[in-house]
Every structure is written in C-alpha cells, then in structure tokens.
Scaffold this motif. Structure first.
Motif: not given
Length: 269
Positions: A29-30, A33, A148, A150-151, A155, A195
């Motif tokens: 996960s990124s 986030r 997703h 949250r990310e 972003k 995603d």
C-alpha cells in the motif's frame, strides 16, 4: 539522521503491508496514506454510515435483522472477515457492520473501518449467486483494507495544501482536520484503475480463502458488463467500478493462483 531513519521505517512498514502468504500480487500500500490519520477517517466514516442508515430507516428501506437477504449477507461476511487482518492489522479492531438497504440502485460499498452496505438492486437486478455476492463484498472490503480512500484523500488534498510526507511527520495539521470532515464524500469517492485492480484481486483472494468459487469473480463482472448496456436505472456501482474486457482478463489470469486456497477451504483447512 532522524529524517532518513524515519523515512526508512515508513518504507519498511509499507513493504510489510502486503501479506507474505498472498497468492495475488498487488504490491504494498502507498505510504502516502499515512498523511491522513486512519482513526480520524474511520470515525468520520462511522458517522456518515450511521446517518445513511438513519435515512434508510426513516424511509422504511433498512432491512430488519430477520430479512432473508440480510441474513445471507451476514453469512457471507462471517466467512470473509476472519481473513481480513491478513491484509490490514487494523481490521482486528474494526467494528464490522453489514446492512441491506431497499433500493433499485445497483450498488454496494465498504467504508473505512468495515462499514458494509448492499442495496437490494445489486442482488436482485443481477441475480447474484452467493459466490458472486461474496466477490462483491470481498472487493468492497478490499478497498477498506487497502485504505484506498485514505490514499485518495491524501493524494488529492496534500498537493493543494502544499504538504509533503516529510513535513507531515512533524504533525498532521490540516490533513488531520480535513479527514474529520470527509464523511459525506466517502460514498462518492472515485478510485483509480490501480485501486480497482487491487480490490478485484484482494477480494478474489479473500473470497477464495472463505470457500467461494474463484470463477465467480469472472461471472460477476460479465453480468456487470451486460448491465452496463441495459435500460435498468441506478447503476451507481458501475459508475465507480466500470466493467470491461481488461478487467475480466486480469481476473481470469489470477483465478488459477487462488484455486489452491479455494480447494483447501472446501476441504476444511
């Protein structure tokens, strides 16, 4: 030395955020986030979910506990949820909920913190089997587990606020406050193609581990594709989850990867 060390720790945590035993490959996960506090976003989601249920209840559209379709969804959730923490440790503390709302909308979602809702339209208009309904639920759970929302929020907002990951390590500031007021946007948040691919594959694995037929992921999206061109209204799910041949091909290529998990689940271990 502090900043590189902290950056290293964040990178290590991100690398560890994908299960070591995962059969599908979605990567980590990124770490971006982390700019949005999970606790704040989950609390905001819980508030919005409660409001949605209250609105449905006021319209006599919220299914009662004994509703057969709701019981069916609860049974599916009981099989899927035990595998959620493999993808996100936070899921162990989530207060999972599953509700059914009477509506012609072809839609379903899982908000941050494990708040799941299905609309009767997706079950009835698409005539979903239990295996296909499990794929929908697994897909939506995966969005929450992979964080997703949250990310996406991080972003989309961080750039506009002139914030960076390094700066936010010193204090969540504006993004922390922002997350507390985003509950109303969570139901309309659009995810990226990446995603959606993540959610497809993680959902596929969740469902397979729970003993649902992997091939149902393919049949589900074929049904979705047919529904796209139909005259039936309320296809909210498809506006944020577009169907297409590429999506189906990717699922078809990953079905064999989880067949062993499905077989083991059917054997009882």
């Amino acid at each position: 030395m502090w900043v590189p060390r902290r950056a290293f720790l964040l990178a290590a945590a991100a690398a560890a955020s994908a299960p070591a035993l995962a059969q599908v490959d979605v990567g980590a996960s990124s770490s971006l986030r982390r700019l949005v506090p999970a606790e704040t976003l989950e609390a905001s989601a819980t508030q919005q979910y409660s409001q949605l249920l209250a609105q449905a209840r006021a319209k006599n559209a919220l299914a009662p506990a004994g509703h057969p379709q709701l019981q069916r969804l609860h049974a599916i959730a009981r099989r899927l949820i035990p595998f959620a923490a493999q993808w996100n440790e936070r899921a162990r503390q989530w207060h999972w909920e599953v509700n059914l709302i009477g509506s012609k909308q072809v839609n379903a979602f899982c908000m941050p913190g494990g708040k799941i809702a299905f609309y009767t339209g997706i079950l009835e208009q698409l005539q979903l089997t239990d295996d296909e309904a499990a794929m929908v639920m697994g897909h939506e759970m995966a969005h929450a587990l992979r964080e997703h929302a949250r990310e996406r929020i991080a972003k989309s907002k961080a750039t506009g606020l002139g914030l960076s990951l390094g700066a936010q390590l010193l204090g969540l500031g504006d993004l922390g406050n922002l997350a507390a007021n985003l509950g109303t946007q969570l139901l309309t948040l659009k995810f990226s193609r990446s995603d959606e691919s993540d959610a497809d594959l993680v959902g596929l694995e969740l469902a397979a581990r729970a003993g649902y037929k992997p091939e149902a992921a393919v049949s589900l999206w074929r049904k979705m594709g047919k529904a796209t061109g139909s005259a039936q209204g309320g296809l909210a799910f498809l506006s944020t989850h577009p169907s297409g041949p590429d999506r189906i091909r990717e699922l078809e290529s990953n079905v064999p990867k989880v067949q062993g998990l499905y077989a083991a689940a059917r054997r009882g271990g």
